[in-house]
Design a protein around this motif. Structure first.
Motif, short mmCIF file in Angstrom:
data_model
loop_
_atom_site.label_atom_id
_atom_site.label_comp_id
_atom_site.label_asym_id
_atom_site.label_seq_id
_atom_site.Cartn_x
_atom_site.Cartn_y
_atom_site.Cartn_z
N GLY A 1 -15.16 38.79 13.44
CA GLY A 1 -15.22 38.57 12.00
C GLY A 1 -14.93 37.14 11.58
O GLY A 1 -15.17 36.17 12.32
N ILE A 2 -14.38 37.01 10.37
CA ILE A 2 -14.11 35.69 9.81
C ILE A 2 -13.08 34.93 10.63
O ILE A 2 -13.15 33.71 10.77
CB ILE A 2 -13.66 35.83 8.35
N GLY A 3 -12.12 35.66 11.21
CA GLY A 3 -11.13 35.01 12.06
C GLY A 3 -11.77 34.28 13.22
O GLY A 3 -11.40 33.14 13.54
N ALA A 4 -12.76 34.91 13.85
CA ALA A 4 -13.45 34.27 14.97
C ALA A 4 -14.26 33.07 14.49
O ALA A 4 -14.27 32.02 15.15
CB ALA A 4 -14.37 35.29 15.65
N VAL A 5 -14.93 33.22 13.34
CA VAL A 5 -15.73 32.11 12.80
C VAL A 5 -14.84 30.91 12.49
O VAL A 5 -15.14 29.78 12.86
CB VAL A 5 -16.49 32.55 11.53
N LEU A 6 -13.70 31.16 11.83
CA LEU A 6 -12.80 30.07 11.45
C LEU A 6 -12.20 29.40 12.68
O LEU A 6 -12.14 28.16 12.77
CB LEU A 6 -11.70 30.58 10.53
N ALA A 7 -11.75 30.18 13.66
CA ALA A 7 -11.15 29.61 14.87
C ALA A 7 -12.15 28.73 15.61
O ALA A 7 -11.82 27.63 16.07
CB ALA A 7 -10.63 30.72 15.78
N GLN A 8 -13.39 29.21 15.74
CA GLN A 8 -14.41 28.43 16.42
C GLN A 8 -14.76 27.17 15.63
O GLN A 8 -15.01 26.10 16.20
CB GLN A 8 -15.66 29.29 16.64
N TYR A 9 -14.78 27.30 14.31
CA TYR A 9 -15.08 26.16 13.45
C TYR A 9 -14.03 25.06 13.62
O TYR A 9 -14.35 23.88 13.77
CB TYR A 9 -15.15 26.63 12.01
N LEU A 10 -12.75 25.46 13.60
CA LEU A 10 -11.67 24.48 13.76
C LEU A 10 -11.70 23.85 15.14
O LEU A 10 -11.45 22.64 15.28
CB LEU A 10 -10.31 25.16 13.51
N SER A 11 -12.00 24.64 16.15
CA SER A 11 -12.09 24.10 17.50
C SER A 11 -13.20 23.06 17.59
O SER A 11 -13.03 22.00 18.20
CB SER A 11 -12.35 25.24 18.49
N SER A 12 -14.34 23.34 16.96
CA SER A 12 -15.46 22.40 16.97
C SER A 12 -15.09 21.11 16.24
O SER A 12 -15.42 20.01 16.69
CB SER A 12 -16.68 23.05 16.32
N LEU A 13 -14.41 21.22 15.11
CA LEU A 13 -13.98 20.04 14.37
C LEU A 13 -13.02 19.20 15.21
O LEU A 13 -13.10 17.96 15.21
CB LEU A 13 -13.29 20.44 13.06
#
Length: 322
Positions: free
Chosen positions: A158-170
């Motif tokens: 869900g959104i938790g996975a999207v946000l964690a991956q987004y922060l990791s990419s940043l």
């Protein structure tokens, strides 16, 4: 730009004090406690994203606490959401304790006292911390968000996975971003954070429609960035992967500077431009660079590139000396 720092650049005797000072400046005034009988090591990076900040740390397990006196000394008035990996850590705040957390996220409030620590299993604690001003969070959430403090939040779906991956990419690519991009990406991070909090508080239905649309658009943009190399990436596949109609997808991008298709093409061209000017990739033929970022036709790539930049890919590479 991203600021990267390492205790390896400081004498062994000064490393702990260096790190304590860094945490106080990058996060908030905090008391750091560590058994100095062993070596201490830490690395850090700080990326400004407009009013939002992303800080990444890797450090020898330790304990810390933020007391009322330290809050009075300095309070950024932020929510901090950490994606924790490596050695498990715990945090307690407002009568709640997270338990040992790793491979998950945990939230705290800089305006309230807390204590934290980590289990020393021989590996460093690694955390990527999203720092969001409280003023950027709507009243619907801010009045209830306390119940999520010091609670583990999962990142496997869900959104938790999207946000964690987004922060990791940043955290990985932050140094490549232009100033305008950083501010925009910070707003996306705030939207994803808000959606995650709303999901856990079961208040998503109370969010205004524009907030929900912004969040979905942020998820779609992140998905596009992560799949640019797939030649099958089209508006239709983007819509299907997000369980919305093609018409709804186009509505989300109405009034924006670019359509969905233009966004995909523009971001692909940007990646190609970056690769073509990178001396480390000079061994790759132009057509291979194009294929790497999803262009199935070399002729179509050349036309699009020349239209966007006014020169051919080969001319750019020659001018850049790559």
């Amino acid at each position: 730009m991203m600021l990267s720092l390492s205790s390896a650049d400081v004498s062994r005797e000064e490393r702990f004090d260096w790190f304590a000072d860094l945490v106080g400046r990058a996060i908030s005034p905090t008391e750091i406690i560590h058994d100095r009988s062993g070596d201490f090591a830490a690395d850090a990076s700080v990326l400004g994203l407009g009013p939002v900040q992303l800080s990444s740390f890797s450090y020898t397990p330790l304990r810390s606490r933020r007391t009322p006196g330290l809050i009075r000394r300095g309070d950024p008035e932020q929510y901090h959401l950490a994606v924790v990996t490596g050695s498990p850590m715990w945090i307690s705040q407002q009568g709640s304790e997270s338990g040992l957390v790793t491979g998950a996220m945990v939230l705290w409030d800089t305006s309230r006292p807390y204590e934290s620590g980590a289990r020393d299993d021989g590996s460093p604690v690694r955390s990527t911390i999203l720092q969001i001003p409280k003023t950027d969070i709507g009243h619907t959430l801010s009045n209830r968000i306390d119940r999520l403090l010091a609670r583990p939040l999962q990142v496997d779906s869900g959104i938790g996975a999207v946000l964690a991956q987004y922060l990791s990419s940043l955290a990985v690519h932050g140094d490549e971003l232009a100033a305008d991009d950083r501010g925009r990406l910070g707003r996306i991070a705030t939207d994803l954070f808000t959606s995650l909090m709303a999901q856990h508080l079961d208040t998503a239905a109370r969010l205004p429609p524009e907030s929900l649309a912004d969040t979905l658009r942020a998820r779609i943009t992140h998905f596009i960035d992560e799949n640019l190399g797939d030649p099958a990436l089209t508006p239709r596949t983007v819509a299907a992967r997000h369980n919305i109609s093609l018409r709804r997808l186009h509505q989300l991008f109405e009034g924006r500077s670019e359509s969905v298709a233009a966004t995909i093409r523009h971001r692909r061209l940007g990646r190609c431009h970056s690769d073509l000017t990178d001396p480390r990739l000079r061994h790759l033929p132009v057509y291979a660079v194009a294929a790497r970022w999803g262009f199935a036709s070399a002729a179509a790539f050349n036309r699009s590139f020349r239209h966007a930049y006014g020169i051919t890919p080969t001319q750019l590479r020659r001018q850049s000396g790559a």
